[in-house]
Design an enzyme around this catalytic site. Sequence first.
Site, short mmCIF file in Angstrom:
data_model
loop_
_atom_site.label_atom_id
_atom_site.label_comp_id
_atom_site.label_asym_id
_atom_site.label_seq_id
_atom_site.Cartn_x
_atom_site.Cartn_y
_atom_site.Cartn_z
N PRO A 2 0.83 -1.20 0.00
CA PRO A 2 0.00 0.00 0.00
C PRO A 2 0.86 1.25 0.00
O PRO A 2 1.79 1.38 0.79
CB PRO A 2 -0.79 -0.13 1.31
CG PRO A 2 -0.83 -1.60 1.59
CD PRO A 2 0.50 -2.11 1.11
N GLU A 3 0.58 2.16 -0.93
CA GLU A 3 1.32 3.41 -1.01
C GLU A 3 0.49 4.54 -0.41
O GLU A 3 -0.59 4.31 0.13
CB GLU A 3 1.71 3.67 -2.47
CG GLU A 3 2.64 2.58 -3.02
CD GLU A 3 3.20 2.89 -4.39
OE1 GLU A 3 3.13 4.06 -4.82
OE2 GLU A 3 3.73 1.98 -5.04
N HIS A 91 -5.21 -14.52 9.35
CA HIS A 91 -4.23 -13.44 9.34
C HIS A 91 -4.72 -12.18 10.05
O HIS A 91 -4.12 -11.11 9.89
CB HIS A 91 -3.84 -13.10 7.90
CG HIS A 91 -3.30 -14.27 7.14
ND1 HIS A 91 -2.14 -14.91 7.50
CD2 HIS A 91 -3.78 -14.92 6.04
CE1 HIS A 91 -1.91 -15.90 6.64
NE2 HIS A 91 -2.89 -15.93 5.76
N ARG A 109 1.55 -11.19 5.60
CA ARG A 109 3.02 -11.33 5.59
C ARG A 109 3.66 -10.85 6.89
O ARG A 109 4.86 -11.01 7.08
CB ARG A 109 3.59 -10.56 4.41
CG ARG A 109 3.05 -11.04 3.07
CD ARG A 109 3.76 -10.35 1.93
NE ARG A 109 3.10 -10.57 0.66
CZ ARG A 109 3.50 -10.07 -0.50
NH1 ARG A 109 4.57 -9.29 -0.53
NH2 ARG A 109 2.84 -10.32 -1.61
N ARG A 151 23.45 16.11 -7.51
CA ARG A 151 23.15 14.70 -7.20
C ARG A 151 23.20 13.90 -8.49
O ARG A 151 22.54 14.24 -9.48
CB ARG A 151 21.77 14.57 -6.55
CG ARG A 151 21.61 15.32 -5.23
CD ARG A 151 22.22 14.56 -4.08
NE ARG A 151 21.52 13.35 -3.77
CZ ARG A 151 20.48 13.27 -2.93
NH1 ARG A 151 20.02 14.37 -2.34
NH2 ARG A 151 19.91 12.12 -2.68
#
Length: 270
Positions: A2-3, A91, A109, A151
Amino acid sequence: MPELPEVETTRSGIAPHIQGQRISGVVVRQPRLRWPIPGNLGDLLGGRTVRAVERRAKYLLLRLSNGSLILHLGMSGSLRILPRDTVPGKHDHFDLLFKQCCLRLRDPRRFGAVLWTDQPVEQHPLIAHLGPEPLSEEFNGVYLHRQAQQRRVAIKNLIMDGRVVVGVGNIYANEALFRAGIHPARPAGRISLARCARLAEEIKQVLAAAIIQGGTTLRDFQQEDGKPGYFAQELLVYGKAGSPCPGCGNPLKQQRIGQRSSVYCSRCQR
């Protein structure tokens, strides 16, 4: 994983159910997540009211009078608002109980986190080093250009660095760079102020659109009510290597940059 849009969608989904509500109990079925769930969490939270439900980067923050509960969904975690008597699945590792419902963490997980701090959450080791929020005024072209100066790192890696700006995960980095016309492997220090401004604006627009659509469902993410996010239907390049470029028709290419898959158009992105 999930972002930011998925986490923000979760925050906005659960907040109306638990903000202002008193916690009546805590159920821990599996304490061994990415970090152990504190053993005294029930004593710390019991009888306390959730004053606010906030987000910092990909962390959800439940603000109480005596501290903050820090939640992270890990690789495949999700939060649901459920009736208190809902039978837990294999879970379902953690429940926060309220009078009318429970907030349940499901994490197949076990890379998620349930942590507690009684100090200012901004000083927590997981949060203190983070860069600005991408939808904030602080994140703009001038800021991004300043961070990119001298950079050599690829621009995609720079915008995915949480110390520079939070929440720009792989999906949205691909999309924003395509829409800004910038090659993902281009050295950050070689990008002009004008192009940094365009990129910062595209990052904001892509993330804002994804939040409105409810995030991007690719594997595991679902909203708190169980409905999937639909921004995946609007992706222009991510996961579409070999397909015609939406801009010029040239086949989209793919390469690994910083150990992550990057899809781009060699003609439209420079």
